[in-house]
Design a protein around this motif. Sequence first.
Motif, PDB file in Angstrom:
ATOM      1  N   GLY A   1      36.234  11.259  55.176  1.00 20.33           N
ATOM      2  CA  GLY A   1      34.783  11.437  55.175  1.00 20.33           C
ATOM      3  C   GLY A   1      34.027  10.147  55.412  1.00 20.33           C
ATOM      4  O   GLY A   1      32.804  10.113  55.278  1.00 20.33           O
ATOM      5  N   GLU A   2      34.725   9.076  55.768  1.00 21.47           N
ATOM      6  CA  GLU A   2      34.098   7.770  55.962  1.00 21.47           C
ATOM      7  C   GLU A   2      34.333   7.253  57.374  1.00 21.47           C
ATOM      8  O   GLU A   2      35.335   7.580  58.017  1.00 21.47           O
ATOM      9  N   ASP A   3      33.395   6.428  57.856  1.00 23.54           N
ATOM     10  CA  ASP A   3      33.536   5.792  59.162  1.00 23.54           C
ATOM     11  C   ASP A   3      34.123   4.395  59.005  1.00 23.54           C
ATOM     12  O   ASP A   3      33.776   3.660  58.073  1.00 23.54           O
ATOM     13  N   PHE A   4      35.035   4.044  59.928  1.00 20.76           N
ATOM     14  CA  PHE A   4      35.622   2.703  59.968  1.00 20.76           C
ATOM     15  C   PHE A   4      35.824   2.349  61.436  1.00 20.76           C
ATOM     16  O   PHE A   4      36.491   3.084  62.163  1.00 20.76           O
ATOM     17  N   ASP A   5      35.229   1.250  61.869  1.00 21.99           N
ATOM     18  CA  ASP A   5      35.147   0.935  63.293  1.00 21.99           C
ATOM     19  C   ASP A   5      36.271   0.059  63.821  1.00 21.99           C
ATOM     20  O   ASP A   5      36.218  -0.359  64.983  1.00 21.99           O
ATOM     21  N   PHE A   6      37.282  -0.235  63.013  1.00 19.02           N
ATOM     22  CA  PHE A   6      38.303  -1.186  63.453  1.00 19.02           C
ATOM     23  C   PHE A   6      39.711  -0.605  63.411  1.00 19.02           C
ATOM     24  O   PHE A   6      40.686  -1.315  63.212  1.00 19.02           O
ATOM     25  N   HIS A   7      39.782   0.729  63.623  1.00 18.22           N
ATOM     26  CA  HIS A   7      41.079   1.346  63.860  1.00 18.22           C
ATOM     27  C   HIS A   7      41.597   0.890  65.223  1.00 18.22           C
ATOM     28  O   HIS A   7      40.852   0.370  66.056  1.00 18.22           O
ATOM     29  N   CYS A   8      42.893   1.109  65.466  1.00 16.17           N
ATOM     30  CA  CYS A   8      43.490   0.631  66.718  1.00 16.17           C
ATOM     31  C   CYS A   8      42.824   1.239  67.948  1.00 16.17           C
ATOM     32  O   CYS A   8      42.658   0.553  68.961  1.00 16.17           O
ATOM     33  N   HIS A   9      42.451   2.501  67.888  1.00 16.78           N
ATOM     34  CA  HIS A   9      41.764   3.118  69.019  1.00 16.78           C
ATOM     35  C   HIS A   9      40.477   2.352  69.334  1.00 16.78           C
ATOM     36  O   HIS A   9      40.177   2.076  70.508  1.00 16.78           O
TER      37      HIS A   9
END
Length: 283
Positions: A149-157
């Motif tokens: 339910g949270e956003d995180f902008d630094f995943h590998c994609h």
Amino acid sequence: MASPPAAYRAAPGGELEPDRAFYRRLADADGRHETVESFTLPIRSGRAWEVPAGHLCRISTPEGPQVGDLNMWNRHDPRERMWASRTRQLQAAHITTHDRLWSTLPFLRPMATVTADSLADYGTDAEGGRVHDLLGTRCDPYVNRMLTGEDFDFHCHSNLTRAVLPYGLTEFDVHDVLNVFQCTGLNEEDRYFMKASPARAGDSITFFAEIDLLMALSTCPGGDLSVELWGPGAADPLSVCRPLAVEVLRPASALLKGWSPPRPAAYAGLHGIRRPQWGEGGL
């Protein structure tokens, strides 16, 4: 009971049997190659770079275990890119020395060949884990949002998306990855598992570019994967995140004697569509 043989088997001397003596010569000359480019990729970031055909690219763990998510494309035509699923079938679900990374249709040719792997002797551990994973794919913010339910902008994609922007590519060009230094397998429920990377400081994997490549790498925000990312035991793995190092190396021209870039697949590409027969109702 013996397991069934591999489904995809070629005739002796075919594309699935590379010239191992050639790749061993390249590996044996390590330390004598010219360094063309080198850089360190910080934690939770991504970068893209070029590797000309006939060059080597080494990815290493300078400070200890760290998973990296790797993409590659034909530098001149990004429609040709690494095909993880076909590579699993033609080579293995976890690759090592002399395995090749294959490109998508209609090209279907080896893009890169592994010449050296310091973890080649890891094999299969007691839990069924193996290293350098093609079973899974990159972590991404869409799945993360679904699970947490949270956003995180630094995943590998996301890291790979940012990395390829200077080359005119977008999120739609990012594709299934090779997870270098990642230890994975299938559990008794036939479900994908990840475990702590066995890499140590100084471990490396080296690729020989069979064609002109654009490569992109993400230092996974999960670090060495010793901390659970999702589920009841999940925690922020920032403390187990480490950088990765990249080197592009030019071998001496004498070492490349007899080698030439592989041609695209020989299939004519008609798919059952007839060639026009002039004079049969046509012009």
